[in-house]
Write an enzyme that holds these catalytic residues in place. Structure first.
Site, PDB file in Angstrom:
ATOM      1  CG  ASP A   1      -1.861   0.969   1.137  1.00 16.99           C
ATOM      2  OD1 ASP A   1      -2.823   0.922   0.352  1.00 16.99           O
ATOM      3  OD2 ASP A   1      -1.901   1.814   2.024  1.00 16.99           O
TER       4      ASP A   1
ATOM      5  CD  GLU B   1      -2.280   2.165  -3.734  1.00 17.01           C
ATOM      6  OE1 GLU B   1      -3.221   2.978  -3.847  1.00 17.01           O
ATOM      7  OE2 GLU B   1      -1.333   2.507  -2.818  1.00 17.01           O
TER       8      GLU B   1
HETATM    9  O1  TEU Z   1      -4.477   3.930  -1.601  1.00 13.75           O
HETATM   10  C1  TEU Z   1      -3.418   4.952  -1.765  1.00 13.75           C
HETATM   11  C2  TEU Z   1      -3.974   6.429  -2.634  1.00 13.75           C
HETATM   12  O2  TEU Z   1      -3.349   7.247  -2.497  1.00 13.75           O
HETATM   13  C3  TEU Z   1      -5.116   6.440  -3.517  1.00 13.75           C
HETATM   14  O3  TEU Z   1      -5.674   5.135  -3.816  1.00 13.75           O
HETATM   15  C4  TEU Z   1      -6.146   7.069  -2.925  1.00 13.75           C
HETATM   16  O4  TEU Z   1      -6.570   6.711  -1.563  1.00 13.75           O
HETATM   17  C5  TEU Z   1      -7.292   7.121  -3.682  1.00 13.75           C
HETATM   18  O5  TEU Z   1      -7.219   7.120  -5.033  1.00 13.75           O
HETATM   19  C6  TEU Z   1      -8.293   8.280  -3.223  1.00 13.75           C
HETATM   20  O6  TEU Z   1      -9.351   8.488  -4.284  1.00 13.75           O
HETATM   21  C7  TEU Z   1      -3.983   3.414  -0.765  1.00 13.75           C
HETATM   22  C8  TEU Z   1      -5.225   2.144  -0.418  1.00 13.75           C
HETATM   23  O7  TEU Z   1      -5.569   1.521  -1.674  1.00 13.75           O
HETATM   24  C9  TEU Z   1      -6.608   3.005  -0.301  1.00 13.75           C
HETATM   25  O8  TEU Z   1      -7.663   1.993  -0.076  1.00 13.75           O
HETATM   26  C10 TEU Z   1      -6.335   3.539   1.205  1.00 13.75           C
HETATM   27  O9  TEU Z   1      -7.196   4.489   1.708  1.00 13.75           O
HETATM   28  C11 TEU Z   1      -4.981   4.204   1.225  1.00 13.75           C
HETATM   29  O10 TEU Z   1      -3.948   3.628   0.721  1.00 13.75           O
HETATM   30  C12 TEU Z   1      -4.529   4.727   2.675  1.00 13.75           C
HETATM   31  O11 TEU Z   1      -4.164   3.393   3.322  1.00 13.75           O
END
Ligand code: TEU
Length: 584
Positions: free
Chosen positions: A223, A302
């Site tokens: 993440d 990610e």
């Molecule tokens: O997401 C990281 C992130 O910056 C994006 O996916 C962002 O949350 C999203 O595009 C906003 O619209 C990761 C996870 O996939 C996400 O679900 C979490 O909320 C985030 O990290 C925090 O852990």
């Protein structure tokens, strides 16, 4: 079509037939809250997943990725982890996790878990200890605590925003009751960022990786992989400070989306993203995983990082195995843009010897069956509300099926998000009182947020909770329309989206498309995307073609279409927004 023509436009070389599993794996993302509920509390759980694993074997995927199931107060649906070595009771127990991993392995499915190393939950014992300790203490040193600016420290230490809206800093009250230091949280207030310059943090995560390897997992989706290390001195940032801050700006040529607050784009680098120091962390993790007993365990980044040359640095041979290709996900319905993204993706990943990891949907973005039915001249919205422009469901699904046929025809790995195999649309009529995404609350509803893509899956049309669980409870409401998309409405029905996915996945596996080479076909150009995917020995050649033009495209005589995203009304003619696979 002669071999010379394709060789001239070679895009990507083939992998050997015995390449490691992750180079061409199709990986199915399960969002545990919303996939299958075994106990009727309205929230999906691990026993629910284990019971329905045969569905995934039959779908034809190679692996599953589970979004977080760890102990969590669930302020960000589990991406706020309070204990990385245990399961939240709403999802089950460690025994349930063991059973899930064993059950998946019995069916030949690998299991990837989510690792959340950028931040913990504020309920984590480390953060609770940090709050109880003095400024400057070792306990505070695991997080990013700083004195505020201003006469009495009443202003945040810098101008960094939270990705979810508002300020990226929260001030604490010290033990003596006075307002004290501030801590950094790039996401919600309840998600304090770790200080990765502190070796204790690195050692703790190495130990967490080992813990899950010993439990038998096959990999980790990492993440916010671009966020762990912050620029020294935490300088102010003069780029976008809100999610859609620059969404009105004209899109730079060749790009579909404005750079968002959670992304590192080309040019000036935000001090919170894509810092050089992250790579050292991934080299350590890679060597840790490489020391594990076989089979190979993987890391998938990610990382919202552009351009692709910069993203490819995460998948150099001694770092991660995969990195989500969000440029592909962000590509609007335009053939030239798709061709550009595909070309660049192969160029950059091949240069470092990594597969490209294709993806169209996940739990953070509007589902592609709805996204592609929106006005393609506008940036991707962060959720859709009932009073906003609604997607054209029919057009969106038609394009989504074609986009998936394009994706699964491309060599490399691909991720599928639960429900996309049903053609499931975004929920766009959710009443606000149900919304749980912190984005919605932190922006006072200006950003709708991600709940619309996280709704429990429909399995059976005429059953409570559409077969999601034994009761009629669901943690987010299921739209009226979802019944028609239920698994039982599609299984065995020729032409359904589920059967299309099943047949594509079977053919992809059988023909080894994930390990093939790719070369542009002479029909590619204008509104047409067309390439040939060939096996290493060239004994098997598949034409993958998508027609985005207004007129039907006539295939060369003798082309044998094996798969089509919609019926071809006239044989040998590919209508608008339709994809085909053909033997040539
Ligand atoms: O997401 C990281 C992130 O910056 C994006 O996916 C962002 O949350 C999203 O595009 C906003 O619209 C990761 C996870 O996939 C996400 O679900 C979490 O909320 C985030 O990290 C925090 O852990």
């Amino acid at each position: 079509m002669t071999q010379n023509t394709t060789a001239a436009a070679q895009l990507h070389p083939a992998d050997p037939a015995d390449a490691p599993w992750w180079r061409d794996a199709v990986i199915y993302q399960i969002y545990p809250r919303s996939w299958a509920d075994s106990d009727g509390d309205g929230i999906g759980d691990l026993p629910g997943i284990t019971a329905r694993l045969p569905y995934l074997r039959d779908l034809g995927v190679d692996a599953i990725w589970l979004s977080p199931f760890y102990v969590s107060p669930m302020h960000d649906a589990g991406y706020d982890v309070a204990d990385y070595r245990n399961i939240d009771p709403i999802f089950g127990s460690l025994d349930d996790a063991d059973a899930l991993i064993a059950g998946a392995h019995d069916l030949g499915l690998k299991v990837i878990v989510d690792l959340v190393p950028n931040h913990s939950s504020s309920a984590h014992e480390w953060f609770q200890a940090a709050l109880a300790a003095e400024p400057g203490s070792a306990e505070r040193g695991r997080y990013i605590f700083r004195e505020g600016k201003g006469e009495n420290g009443e202003e945040p230490p810098n101008n960094w925003p939270s990705v979810f809206g508002g300020n990226g800093w929260t001030r604490v009250t010290e033990a003596d009751g006075t307002p004290g230091q501030w801590y950094l949280h790039i996401f919600d207030t309840t998600q304090p960022d770790y200080d990765w310059t502190n070796p204790e943090v690195g050692d703790e995560f190495a130990s967490i990786l080992e813990f899950w390897c010993e439990r038998g997992v096959d990999g980790f989706r990492v993440d916010v992989a671009h966020g762990l290390v912050k620029e020294e001195g935490l300088p102010d940032w003069d780029g976008p400070l809100q999610m859609l801050d620059n969404s009105d700006a004209a899109l730079p040529s060749g790009e579909d989306e404005p750079i968002r607050v959670h992304e590192a784009g080309p040019g000036a680098k935000p001090p919170m993203w894509d810092q050089e120091g992250v790579h050292e962390i991934y080299r350590r993790w890679r060597s840790l995983l490489d020391k594990q007993p076989s089979p190979e365990r993987i890391l998938c980044a990610e990382a919202w990082v552009k351009p692709e040359s910069q993203l490819a640095r995460y998948v150099r041979s001694d770092e991660m195995h995969q990195a989500f290709n969000f440029d592909f996900l962000d590509t609007h319905w335009n053939a030239e843009r798709f061709r550009n993204v595909i070309t660049t993706s192969f160029e950059e990943n091949d240069a470092v010897g990594a597969p490209t990891t294709w993806v169209l949907s996940n739990h953070d973005v509007v589902r592609h069956a709805s996204r592609l039915g929106l006005d393609q001249s506008l940036p991707r919205p962060n959720g859709i509300a009932a009073d906003q422009a609604q997607p054209n469901a029919e057009l969106g699904l038609r394009r989504a099926r074609a986009a998936t046929m394009l994706m699964l025809g491309l060599p490399g790995s691909a991720y599928i998000y639960q429900g996309e195999e049903l053609g499931l649309p975004e929920s766009t009529d959710m009443p606000d009182e149900f919304r749980q995404d912190p984005t919605f609350h932190r922006t006072e509803g200006k950003e709708i947020g991600r709940d619309g893509c996280r709704v429990p899956i429909p399995w059976v049309r005429d059953a409570p909770s559409l077969g999601f669980g034994p009761s009629d409870r669901t943690w987010l409401p299921q739209p009226e329309s979802y019944g028609a998309y239920a698994v039982d409405q599609q299984a065995g029905v020729a032409g359904s989206t589920l059967e299309l996915y099943r047949s594509m996945l079977a053919a992809r596996r059988e023909a080894g498309l994930g390990l093939g080479s790719a070369a542009w076909h002479e029909l590619s150009g204008g509104d047409v995307i067309a390439f040939v995917n060939a096996s290493a020995d060239d004994s098997r050649r598949t034409l993958v073609l998508v027609n985005l033009g207004a007129e039907p495209l006539v295939l060369p005589a003798g082309t044998v279409v094996t798969h089509q995203s919609e019926d071809l009304t006239t044989e040998g003619h590919v209508p608008t927004d339709v994809a085909v696979w053909a033997r040539i």
